[in-house]
Design an enzyme around this catalytic site. Structure first.
Site, PDB file in Angstrom:
ATOM      1  N   GLU A 145     -51.646 -36.725 -59.128  1.00  0.00           N
ATOM      2  CA  GLU A 145     -51.345 -35.821 -60.609  1.00  0.00           C
ATOM      3  C   GLU A 145     -50.022 -35.242 -59.655  1.00  0.00           C
ATOM      4  OE1 GLU A 145     -52.927 -36.768 -62.964  1.00  0.00           O
ATOM      5  OE2 GLU A 145     -54.983 -37.302 -62.326  1.00  0.00           O
ATOM      6  N   HIS A 148     -47.406 -37.940 -60.350  1.00  0.00           N
ATOM      7  CA  HIS A 148     -47.058 -38.527 -61.511  1.00  0.00           C
ATOM      8  C   HIS A 148     -46.087 -37.026 -61.957  1.00  0.00           C
ATOM      9  CE1 HIS A 148     -49.550 -41.341 -63.318  1.00  0.00           C
ATOM     10  NE2 HIS A 148     -50.631 -40.943 -62.754  1.00  0.00           N
ATOM     11  N   GLU A 224     -49.780 -46.129 -62.812  1.00  0.00           N
ATOM     12  CA  GLU A 224     -50.808 -45.086 -62.202  1.00  0.00           C
ATOM     13  C   GLU A 224     -50.262 -46.045 -60.693  1.00  0.00           C
ATOM     14  OE1 GLU A 224     -52.727 -43.321 -63.179  1.00  0.00           O
ATOM     15  OE2 GLU A 224     -52.075 -43.010 -64.112  1.00  0.00           O
TER      16      GLU A 224
END
Length: 291
Positions: A145, A148, A224
């Site tokens: 995360e 990201h 991803e």
């Protein structure tokens, strides 16, 4: 998946509100007063398309907290919360990021990152994730995360969505104008478009918006893979990320939220086109083959 799903839903709602407001202000009437002005229509579509996308980005963190009931950890009240804060802080420092907000919400195994910028972001994990994975695996998910955020994926998604919105709004009105002209072919077409234009333009926006989400989801799947690789780089070892993905794959699909089917737990065929995540097997294979 949750951050992408929330962004898309918010984006669609904002676009519909902006489009409806434009109709009330007479923008569509102006664009079609002397036939359909394609140049002006494209400019209008870009303004609404990118405007809606960036409004959705600005709302992303607030919407995520509201929709999940996430509780931001302002001060650790137990050992687990202290570990979460310290882990995210260390990962953020490695990624050269400002410390994001960290939140916990009740639910099946899941996690997401969102926010309007790298310096105003949120990392949220579910209670189910903390219960079902060991700390090395949870750290890998947190690193994913944080990656990201480091990669600026929400801003990238916003720009892609802005382009998609522009074409959706533009094409919806072109098709609606053509349909309205066909329905009124035996009438005086010198006036403003009829009711067919207003209804069909909304219908076309919704249909084209759903179809266009395939493009957004395609880019999301590519990001991803980058986030997985970024997580491995932040931790300094790809094995924890691989183990976290395997742990996710071993969880009974019936216990997962519906959106987790997009992570490769379930689904396939045409529905795979609307998935924001690649299959788990593909993500694991990419990590294993990385050098």
């Amino acid at each position: 998946m949750k951050r992408v799903f929330l962004f898309l839903i918010t984006n669609l709602a904002v676009i519909l509100v902006l489009s409806f407001s434009a109709r009330l202000l007479g923008v569509d009437r102006f664009l079609t007063s002397n036939g359909l002005d394609l140049g002006m229509l494209l400019a209008f579509a870009a303004l609404i398309g990118f405007g809606g996308s960036f409004i959705s980005l600005l709302m992303s963190k607030t919407m995520a907290k509201w929709s999940t009931g996430a509780r931001v950890i302002l001060r650790a009240s137990n050992e687990d919360e202290s570990w979460l804060l310290n882990t995210v802080r260390q990962l953020s420092k490695k990624a050269d990021l400002a410390m994001p907000e960290v939140a916990i919400y009740e639910g099946a195994p899941n996690a997401f990152a969102t926010g309007p910028s790298r310096s105003k972001s949120l990392v949220a994990v579910s209670s189910g994730l903390l219960r079902s994975m060991d700390r090395k695996q949870v750290e890998a998910v947190l690193a994913h995360e944080v990656a990201h955020i480091q990669n600026g994926d929400m801003v990238t998604l916003t720009l892609i969505q802005g382009v998609v919105n522009t074409f959706v709004i533009f094409l919806a009105r072109v098709f609606a104008y053509a349909l309205d002209s066909f329905l009124r072919r035996d009438e005086d077409e010198s006036g403003s478009p009829g009711i067919g234009y207003w209804i069909s333009s909304i219908a076309f926006e919704i249909v084209f918006g759903i179809l266009a989400s395939i493009v957004v989801m395609y880019f999301s799947r590519k990001r991803e893979f980058r986030a997985d690789a970024g997580a491995a780089a932040l931790i300094g070892d790809r094995r924890p990320m691989i183990e976290a993905l395997r742990a996710l794959g071993s969880i009974d699909a019936g216990k997962l939220p519906k959106e987790m089917a997009a992570s490769g737990i379930a689904g396939g065929g045409m529905m795979a086109l609307f998935s924001s995540h690649p299959p788990l097997e593909s993500r694991i294979a990419a990590l294993e083959s990385a050098r």
